[in-house]
Design a protein around this motif. Structure first.
Motif, PDB file in Angstrom:
ATOM      1  N   GLN A 128       0.842  -1.199   0.000  1.00 37.58           N
ATOM      2  CA  GLN A 128       0.000   0.000   0.000  1.00 37.58           C
ATOM      3  C   GLN A 128       0.877   1.250   0.000  1.00 37.58           C
ATOM      4  OE1 GLN A 128      -3.480   0.184   2.597  1.00 37.58           O
ATOM      5  NE2 GLN A 128      -3.340  -2.042   2.890  1.00 37.58           N
ATOM      6  N   LEU A 129       1.953   1.226   0.776  1.00 36.52           N
ATOM      7  CA  LEU A 129       2.867   2.369   0.813  1.00 36.52           C
ATOM      8  C   LEU A 129       3.534   2.565  -0.545  1.00 36.52           C
ATOM      9  CD1 LEU A 129       4.610   1.795   4.293  1.00 36.52           C
ATOM     10  CD2 LEU A 129       2.555   3.129   3.785  1.00 36.52           C
ATOM     11  N   VAL A 130       3.983   1.475  -1.153  1.00 34.93           N
ATOM     12  CA  VAL A 130       4.612   1.546  -2.475  1.00 34.93           C
ATOM     13  C   VAL A 130       3.636   2.110  -3.495  1.00 34.93           C
ATOM     14  CG1 VAL A 130       5.562   0.152  -4.368  1.00 34.93           C
ATOM     15  CG2 VAL A 130       6.273  -0.308  -2.017  1.00 34.93           C
ATOM     16  N   HIS A 131       2.416   1.597  -3.512  1.00 41.57           N
ATOM     17  CA  HIS A 131       1.400   2.063  -4.464  1.00 41.57           C
ATOM     18  C   HIS A 131       1.103   3.549  -4.276  1.00 41.57           C
ATOM     19  CE1 HIS A 131      -0.275  -2.305  -4.876  1.00 41.57           C
ATOM     20  NE2 HIS A 131       0.836  -2.130  -5.557  1.00 41.57           N
ATOM     21  N   GLN A 132       1.043   3.999  -3.024  1.00 39.75           N
ATOM     22  CA  GLN A 132       0.750   5.411  -2.778  1.00 39.75           C
ATOM     23  C   GLN A 132       1.848   6.324  -3.306  1.00 39.75           C
ATOM     24  OE1 GLN A 132      -0.683   6.186   1.296  1.00 39.75           O
ATOM     25  NE2 GLN A 132      -1.395   4.064   1.280  1.00 39.75           N
ATOM     26  N   VAL A 133       3.090   5.903  -3.170  1.00 42.09           N
ATOM     27  CA  VAL A 133       4.186   6.715  -3.705  1.00 42.09           C
ATOM     28  C   VAL A 133       4.106   6.737  -5.229  1.00 42.09           C
ATOM     29  CG1 VAL A 133       6.697   6.904  -3.966  1.00 42.09           C
ATOM     30  CG2 VAL A 133       5.710   6.436  -1.720  1.00 42.09           C
ATOM     31  N   ARG A 134       3.895   5.572  -5.849  1.00 42.80           N
ATOM     32  CA  ARG A 134       3.787   5.515  -7.312  1.00 42.80           C
ATOM     33  C   ARG A 134       2.663   6.413  -7.817  1.00 42.80           C
ATOM     34  NH1 ARG A 134       3.443  -0.807  -7.761  1.00 42.80           N
ATOM     35  NH2 ARG A 134       5.585  -1.432  -7.412  1.00 42.80           N
ATOM     36  N   GLN A 135       1.488   6.286  -7.197  1.00 38.19           N
ATOM     37  CA  GLN A 135       0.336   7.086  -7.626  1.00 38.19           C
ATOM     38  C   GLN A 135       0.579   8.573  -7.406  1.00 38.19           C
ATOM     39  OE1 GLN A 135      -2.851   5.287  -5.390  1.00 38.19           O
ATOM     40  NE2 GLN A 135      -3.250   3.753  -6.964  1.00 38.19           N
ATOM     41  N   SER A 136       1.152   8.924  -6.280  1.00 37.58           N
ATOM     42  CA  SER A 136       1.418  10.334  -5.989  1.00 37.58           C
ATOM     43  C   SER A 136       2.416  10.922  -6.969  1.00 37.58           C
ATOM     44  CB  SER A 136       1.921  10.495  -4.554  1.00 37.58           C
ATOM     45  OG  SER A 136       0.901  10.131  -3.650  1.00 37.58           O
ATOM     46  N   LEU A 137       3.354  10.125  -7.404  1.00 37.09           N
ATOM     47  CA  LEU A 137       4.326  10.567  -8.402  1.00 37.09           C
ATOM     48  C   LEU A 137       3.628  10.788  -9.747  1.00 37.09           C
ATOM     49  CD1 LEU A 137       7.327  11.154  -8.864  1.00 37.09           C
ATOM     50  CD2 LEU A 137       7.642   8.742  -9.366  1.00 37.09           C
ATOM     51  N   LEU A 138       2.786   9.831 -10.131  1.00 38.09           N
ATOM     52  CA  LEU A 138       2.063   9.949 -11.406  1.00 38.09           C
ATOM     53  C   LEU A 138       1.108  11.147 -11.425  1.00 38.09           C
ATOM     54  CD1 LEU A 138       1.224   6.216 -12.137  1.00 38.09           C
ATOM     55  CD2 LEU A 138       2.705   7.706 -13.483  1.00 38.09           C
ATOM     56  N   LEU A 139       0.496  11.428 -10.281  1.00 38.41           N
ATOM     57  CA  LEU A 139      -0.467  12.527 -10.210  1.00 38.41           C
ATOM     58  C   LEU A 139       0.183  13.875  -9.935  1.00 38.41           C
ATOM     59  CD1 LEU A 139      -3.308  10.719  -8.244  1.00 38.41           C
ATOM     60  CD2 LEU A 139      -3.310  11.358 -10.669  1.00 38.41           C
ATOM     61  N   THR A 181       8.186  -2.818   8.160  1.00 36.58           N
ATOM     62  CA  THR A 181       7.232  -2.731   7.055  1.00 36.58           C
ATOM     63  C   THR A 181       7.551  -1.524   6.183  1.00 36.58           C
ATOM     64  OG1 THR A 181       5.516  -3.785   8.404  1.00 36.58           O
ATOM     65  CG2 THR A 181       4.775  -2.522   6.486  1.00 36.58           C
ATOM     66  N   VAL A 182       7.863  -0.424   6.812  1.00 40.60           N
ATOM     67  CA  VAL A 182       8.203   0.804   6.084  1.00 40.60           C
ATOM     68  C   VAL A 182       9.543   0.616   5.371  1.00 40.60           C
ATOM     69  CG1 VAL A 182       8.522   3.300   6.247  1.00 40.60           C
ATOM     70  CG2 VAL A 182       6.963   2.143   7.833  1.00 40.60           C
ATOM     71  N   VAL A 183      10.492   0.011   6.053  1.00 44.25           N
ATOM     72  CA  VAL A 183      11.798  -0.252   5.441  1.00 44.25           C
ATOM     73  C   VAL A 183      11.616  -1.110   4.186  1.00 44.25           C
ATOM     74  CG1 VAL A 183      14.003  -1.457   5.755  1.00 44.25           C
ATOM     75  CG2 VAL A 183      13.121   0.034   7.562  1.00 44.25           C
ATOM     76  N   LYS A 184      10.756  -2.125   4.267  1.00 42.87           N
ATOM     77  CA  LYS A 184      10.504  -3.002   3.122  1.00 42.87           C
ATOM     78  C   LYS A 184       9.925  -2.206   1.951  1.00 42.87           C
ATOM     79  CE  LYS A 184       8.342  -7.405   1.934  1.00 42.87           C
ATOM     80  NZ  LYS A 184       7.599  -8.572   2.441  1.00 42.87           N
ATOM     81  N   ALA A 185       8.987  -1.314   2.226  1.00 46.70           N
ATOM     82  CA  ALA A 185       8.394  -0.477   1.178  1.00 46.70           C
ATOM     83  C   ALA A 185       9.441   0.443   0.570  1.00 46.70           C
ATOM     84  CB  ALA A 185       7.240   0.349   1.749  1.00 46.70           C
ATOM     85  N   TYR A 186      10.236   1.081   1.398  1.00 47.03           N
ATOM     86  CA  TYR A 186      11.263   2.001   0.901  1.00 47.03           C
ATOM     87  C   TYR A 186      12.321   1.254   0.081  1.00 47.03           C
ATOM     88  CZ  TYR A 186       9.536   6.070   3.548  1.00 47.03           C
ATOM     89  OH  TYR A 186       8.793   7.124   4.011  1.00 47.03           O
ATOM     90  N   ARG A 187      12.653   0.036   0.495  1.00 44.88           N
ATOM     91  CA  ARG A 187      13.614  -0.766  -0.285  1.00 44.88           C
ATOM     92  C   ARG A 187      13.026  -1.119  -1.654  1.00 44.88           C
ATOM     93  NH1 ARG A 187      15.626  -4.682   4.393  1.00 44.88           N
ATOM     94  NH2 ARG A 187      17.208  -3.345   5.288  1.00 44.88           N
ATOM     95  N   GLN A 188      11.744  -1.463  -1.674  1.00 50.49           N
ATOM     96  CA  GLN A 188      11.086  -1.792  -2.937  1.00 50.49           C
ATOM     97  C   GLN A 188      11.110  -0.581  -3.872  1.00 50.49           C
ATOM     98  OE1 GLN A 188       9.754  -4.712  -4.086  1.00 50.49           O
ATOM     99  NE2 GLN A 188       9.169  -3.734  -5.991  1.00 50.49           N
ATOM    100  N   LEU A 189      10.803   0.587  -3.345  1.00 48.17           N
ATOM    101  CA  LEU A 189      10.816   1.809  -4.147  1.00 48.17           C
ATOM    102  C   LEU A 189      12.225   2.114  -4.660  1.00 48.17           C
ATOM    103  CD1 LEU A 189       8.437   3.897  -1.896  1.00 48.17           C
ATOM    104  CD2 LEU A 189       7.972   3.214  -4.263  1.00 48.17           C
ATOM    105  N   GLU A 190      13.218   1.857  -3.818  1.00 46.44           N
ATOM    106  CA  GLU A 190      14.601   2.090  -4.237  1.00 46.44           C
ATOM    107  C   GLU A 190      14.996   1.092  -5.321  1.00 46.44           C
ATOM    108  OE1 GLU A 190      18.952   3.021  -2.230  1.00 46.44           O
ATOM    109  OE2 GLU A 190      17.268   2.488  -0.943  1.00 46.44           O
TER     110      GLU A 190
END
Length: 129
Positions: free
Chosen positions: A17-28, A53-62
């Motif tokens: 959910q955190l990853v998706h929110q960053v992706r969507q916020s970037l697109l918008l 959980t946050v670290v996992k999301a941030y690693r995925q985004l990186e």
């Protein structure tokens, strides 16, 4: 400052959910290259979740090349997203809001709306092939 939110009933793991929110916020255009994401500690405290959980999301985004960590400074957006023209975005959003109101009046649940959108996208993809 950017804030995350979680939907416990979505069935989507919190880190995704955190990853998706960053992706969507970037697109918008809500997030742009150079913007700093909240610290792991702040997100974990705000959402009452495990910091891992946050670290996992941030690693995925990186890993996806969307963010980069700067030691001692935080995590920053490193990817630029092609902007959607503002007027086009406003027009499409207005049409979508109209459609969503009609779906609500027809008694469609959120799940039914999501399923219908997914089916329409799938059909469009098949037409392009």
């Amino acid at each position: 400052m950017f804030r995350f939110r979680l939907d416990g009933s979505s069935g989507v793991p919190p880190y995704l959910q955190l990853v998706h929110q960053v992706r969507q916020s970037l697109l918008l255009g809500y997030l742009q290259e150079g913007d700093r994401l909240p610290t792991v500690k702040d997100v974990a405290a705000d959402l009452v979740i495990n910091p891992n959980t946050v670290v996992k999301a941030y690693r995925q985004l990186e890993h996806e090349g969307i963010t980069g960590a700067r030691p001692g400074q935080g995590t920053f957006i490193t990817a630029a997203s092609p902007p959607i023209p503002s007027q086009a975005q406003q027009d499409l959003r207005g049409s979508l809001e109209e459609w969503l109101r009609a779906a609500d009046e027809a008694g469609m649940s959120d799940e039914a709306v999501t399923a219908l959108i997914a089916a329409a996208r799938h059909d469009m993809t098949k037409e392009r092939v």
